[in-house]
Design a protein around this motif. Structure first.
Motif, PDB file in Angstrom:
ATOM      1  N   GLY A   1       0.827  -1.202   0.000  1.00 19.22           N
ATOM      2  CA  GLY A   1       0.000   0.000   0.000  1.00 19.22           C
ATOM      3  C   GLY A   1       0.855   1.242   0.000  1.00 19.22           C
ATOM      4  O   GLY A   1       1.459   1.601  -1.003  1.00 19.22           O
ATOM      5  N   GLU A   2       0.978   1.844   1.173  1.00 21.84           N
ATOM      6  CA  GLU A   2       1.607   3.168   1.255  1.00 21.84           C
ATOM      7  C   GLU A   2       3.131   3.170   1.159  1.00 21.84           C
ATOM      8  O   GLU A   2       3.716   4.201   0.840  1.00 21.84           O
ATOM      9  N   ILE A   3       3.774   2.017   1.423  1.00 20.56           N
ATOM     10  CA  ILE A   3       5.251   2.019   1.350  1.00 20.56           C
ATOM     11  C   ILE A   3       5.717   1.105   0.219  1.00 20.56           C
ATOM     12  O   ILE A   3       5.462  -0.096   0.226  1.00 20.56           O
ATOM     13  N   PRO A   4       6.404   1.701  -0.775  1.00 18.00           N
ATOM     14  CA  PRO A   4       6.846   0.900  -1.918  1.00 18.00           C
ATOM     15  C   PRO A   4       8.075   0.048  -1.573  1.00 18.00           C
ATOM     16  O   PRO A   4       8.779   0.328  -0.601  1.00 18.00           O
ATOM     17  N   SER A   5       8.316  -0.971  -2.376  1.00 21.55           N
ATOM     18  CA  SER A   5       9.522  -1.781  -2.204  1.00 21.55           C
ATOM     19  C   SER A   5       9.911  -2.344  -3.560  1.00 21.55           C
ATOM     20  O   SER A   5       9.111  -2.309  -4.501  1.00 21.55           O
ATOM     21  N   THR A   6      11.124  -2.848  -3.641  1.00 20.70           N
ATOM     22  CA  THR A   6      11.591  -3.437  -4.897  1.00 20.70           C
ATOM     23  C   THR A   6      11.574  -4.949  -4.730  1.00 20.70           C
ATOM     24  O   THR A   6      12.480  -5.546  -4.149  1.00 20.70           O
ATOM     25  N   GLU A   7      10.519  -5.550  -5.260  1.00 17.74           N
ATOM     26  CA  GLU A   7      10.251  -6.973  -5.020  1.00 17.74           C
ATOM     27  C   GLU A   7      11.248  -7.897  -5.712  1.00 17.74           C
ATOM     28  O   GLU A   7      11.641  -7.670  -6.853  1.00 17.74           O
TER      29      GLU A   7
END
Ligand code: AMP
Ligand code: ZN
Length: 137
Positions: A13-19
């Motif tokens: 949701g509000e916090i992106p990440s590099t999967e």
């Protein structure tokens, strides 16, 4: 857990990440302040504070997933070795209190002190590295 940064990352949701990897049990993404390029965190999807809170049956699955992700990271980065570490408790350097395992690519000639010096990705590099790792499963 609504206030937990890793729960928020897992919820996408509000916090992106590099999967890097995802299945029913774990989510893996690049550490955004890496000890080395490709430094990946493997996080159980259920919120447990640290090693001691994770039920034994789930630890078995987590261990197998760490091995799977570490293999892909090693292949993608052409690393000579891999450090696997886990900080449990503030005194041990734990900063995020949602259990997670660090997978850190190592090279024969690297100069390294985990926890002290951190690297910085150049623009676009995180996406590039994560994509390379995803292709290595
Ligand atoms: P620990 O000291 O074991 O609690 O490690 C927490 C790790 O999470 C550190 O290596 C941080 O760089 C990493 N980290 C914190 N916030 C984020 C984030 N939003 N995205 C990726 N990595 C993060
Ligand atoms: Zn959490």
């Amino acid at each position: 857990m609504t206030s937990c940064i890793f729960c928020k990352i897992i919820a996408k949701g509000e916090i992106p990440s590099t999967e890097v990897y995802e299945d029913d049990n774990v989510y893996a993404f690049l550490d955004n302040s890496p000890s080395s390029i490709g430094h990946t965190l493997v996080v159980p999807k259920k919120h447990y504070e640290n090693l001691f809170d994770i039920p034994d049956a789930e630890l078995g699955i987590l261990g197998a997933r760490v091995k799977k992700v570490a293999r892909a990271v090693k292949d993608a980065l052409k690393a000579d070795g891999i450090n696997i570490s886990m900080n449990n408790g503030r005194a041990a350097g734990q900063v995020v209190f949602h259990a997670h395992i660090h997978i850190i690519p190592r090279f024969n000639d690297d100069i390294f002190s985990h926890g002290k010096e951190r690297k910085q990705y150049r623009d676009g590099e995180m996406v590039e590295i994560a994509s390379k790792i995803r292709k290595s499963f």
